[in-house]
Design a protein around this motif. Sequence first.
Motif, mmCIF file in Angstrom:
data_model
loop_
_atom_site.group_PDB
_atom_site.id
_atom_site.type_symbol
_atom_site.label_atom_id
_atom_site.label_comp_id
_atom_site.label_asym_id
_atom_site.label_seq_id
_atom_site.Cartn_x
_atom_site.Cartn_y
_atom_site.Cartn_z
ATOM 1 N N ALA A 59 -1.091 -8.820 7.170
ATOM 2 C CA ALA A 59 -2.208 -10.137 6.475
ATOM 3 C C ALA A 59 -2.798 -9.323 5.605
ATOM 4 O O ALA A 59 -2.667 -9.789 4.644
ATOM 5 N N LEU A 60 -3.594 -7.493 6.474
ATOM 6 C CA LEU A 60 -4.151 -7.263 5.342
ATOM 7 C C LEU A 60 -3.646 -6.270 4.489
ATOM 8 O O LEU A 60 -4.147 -7.174 3.106
ATOM 9 N N LYS A 61 -2.489 -5.980 4.589
ATOM 10 C CA LYS A 61 -1.471 -5.042 3.663
ATOM 11 C C LYS A 61 -0.908 -6.802 2.489
ATOM 12 O O LYS A 61 -1.011 -6.515 1.072
ATOM 13 N N ARG A 62 -0.654 -7.763 3.172
ATOM 14 C CA ARG A 62 -0.039 -9.517 2.056
ATOM 15 C C ARG A 62 -1.237 -9.613 1.290
ATOM 16 O O ARG A 62 -1.622 -9.582 -0.037
ATOM 17 N N LEU A 63 -2.989 -9.644 2.291
ATOM 18 C CA LEU A 63 -4.045 -10.189 0.498
ATOM 19 C C LEU A 63 -4.019 -8.687 -0.096
ATOM 20 O O LEU A 63 -4.385 -9.236 -1.469
ATOM 21 N N GLU A 64 -4.253 -8.232 0.497
ATOM 22 C CA GLU A 64 -4.324 -6.874 -1.022
ATOM 23 C C GLU A 64 -3.371 -6.870 -1.731
ATOM 24 O O GLU A 64 -4.069 -6.880 -2.598
ATOM 25 N N ARG A 65 -2.174 -7.029 -1.763
ATOM 26 C CA ARG A 65 -1.013 -7.333 -2.970
ATOM 27 C C ARG A 65 -1.390 -7.554 -3.104
ATOM 28 O O ARG A 65 -1.561 -8.105 -5.003
ATOM 29 N N ASN A 66 -1.215 -9.156 -2.938
ATOM 30 C CA ASN A 66 -2.150 -10.527 -3.780
ATOM 31 C C ASN A 66 -3.622 -10.615 -4.595
ATOM 32 O O ASN A 66 -3.754 -11.231 -4.689
ATOM 33 N N GLY A 67 -4.199 -8.830 -3.618
ATOM 34 C CA GLY A 67 -5.484 -9.113 -5.136
ATOM 35 C C GLY A 67 -6.005 -10.090 -4.925
ATOM 36 O O GLY A 67 -7.446 -10.196 -5.249
ATOM 37 N N LEU A 68 -6.691 -10.166 -3.339
ATOM 38 C CA LEU A 68 -7.482 -10.739 -2.838
ATOM 39 C C LEU A 68 -8.304 -10.126 -1.550
ATOM 40 O O LEU A 68 -9.623 -10.637 -1.650
ATOM 41 N N VAL A 69 -8.340 -9.093 -1.498
ATOM 42 C CA VAL A 69 -8.505 -8.372 -0.501
ATOM 43 C C VAL A 69 -8.518 -6.614 -1.264
ATOM 44 O O VAL A 69 -7.610 -6.277 -1.432
ATOM 45 N N ASN A 70 -9.505 -5.439 -0.678
ATOM 46 C CA ASN A 70 -9.843 -4.387 -1.444
ATOM 47 C C ASN A 70 -9.852 -3.896 -0.111
ATOM 48 O O ASN A 70 -10.547 -4.358 1.243
ATOM 49 N N ARG A 71 -9.177 -2.377 -0.057
ATOM 50 C CA ARG A 71 -9.470 -2.014 1.031
ATOM 51 C C ARG A 71 -9.716 -0.269 0.143
ATOM 52 O O ARG A 71 -9.705 0.053 -0.531
ATOM 53 N N ARG A 72 -11.096 0.262 1.041
ATOM 54 C CA ARG A 72 -11.793 1.475 0.519
ATOM 55 C C ARG A 72 -11.702 2.585 1.977
ATOM 56 O O ARG A 72 -12.023 2.019 3.056
ATOM 57 N N ILE A 73 -11.498 2.794 1.794
ATOM 58 C CA ILE A 73 -11.134 4.990 2.332
ATOM 59 C C ILE A 73 -12.376 5.055 2.991
ATOM 60 O O ILE A 73 -13.519 5.428 2.226
ATOM 61 N N LEU A 74 -13.030 5.188 3.976
ATOM 62 C CA LEU A 74 -14.715 5.961 3.904
ATOM 63 C C LEU A 74 -14.395 7.080 4.046
ATOM 64 O O LEU A 74 -13.841 7.902 5.095
ATOM 65 N N ALA A 75 -15.595 7.704 4.120
ATOM 66 C CA ALA A 75 -15.501 9.186 3.828
ATOM 67 C C ALA A 75 -16.182 9.507 5.470
ATOM 68 O O ALA A 75 -17.436 10.099 5.591
ATOM 69 N N THR A 76 -15.961 9.256 6.410
ATOM 70 C CA THR A 76 -16.272 8.939 8.666
ATOM 71 C C THR A 76 -15.117 9.834 9.137
ATOM 72 O O THR A 76 -13.980 10.555 8.873
ATOM 73 N N THR A 77 -15.912 10.646 10.282
ATOM 74 C CA THR A 77 -15.014 11.082 10.775
ATOM 75 C C THR A 77 -14.804 10.770 12.080
ATOM 76 O O THR A 77 -15.820 10.328 12.955
ATOM 77 N N PRO A 78 -14.003 9.848 12.937
ATOM 78 C CA PRO A 78 -12.283 9.816 11.951
ATOM 79 C C PRO A 78 -12.742 9.136 11.233
ATOM 80 O O PRO A 78 -13.477 8.158 10.752
ATOM 81 N N ILE A 79 -12.422 8.681 9.859
ATOM 82 C CA ILE A 79 -11.789 8.256 8.813
ATOM 83 C C ILE A 79 -11.289 7.282 8.814
ATOM 84 O O ILE A 79 -10.907 6.636 10.104
ATOM 85 N N GLY A 80 -12.427 6.180 8.199
ATOM 86 C CA GLY A 80 -12.187 4.697 8.468
ATOM 87 C C GLY A 80 -11.904 3.640 7.093
ATOM 88 O O GLY A 80 -11.817 4.005 5.858
#
Length: 126
Positions: A59-80
């Motif tokens: 669902a998150l991939k679909r929402l991101e593909r449709n421009g409804l959700v942004n996905r941001r990689i966080l510089a944490t350990t482990p990566i979030g």
Amino acid sequence: MPANSDEALINVYQTRPILDQIANKWSILILTVLCYRPARFNELMRRLDGITHKALADALKRLERNGLVNRRILATTPIGVEYSITPLGNSLKGPFEALYDWATTHGPALSEAQRQYDDAIEAAKE
């Protein structure tokens, strides 16, 4: 609103692919959560009781593909990874709030209608 049934049918063909992307239960719930603040994957899992890891990821991939959700990689350990709503996704906040309000207002009537229907089906079997 369409003036006649032919126009309504045309609008169904135009709107169905769009509604298929946003009107399923998980998309609505995910977007509703993200309307208020960004969330990490595991937080979404906890907030959306009953969703599987795969269903949430898809669902998150679909929402991101449709421009409804942004996905941001966080510089944490482990990566979030944090998900947030886009302005386009946020434009659904009003309709979703109206749908939520309708559900809370009319939920009891819906439950009663279901009970009456089920009782009538059982009575017809006897």
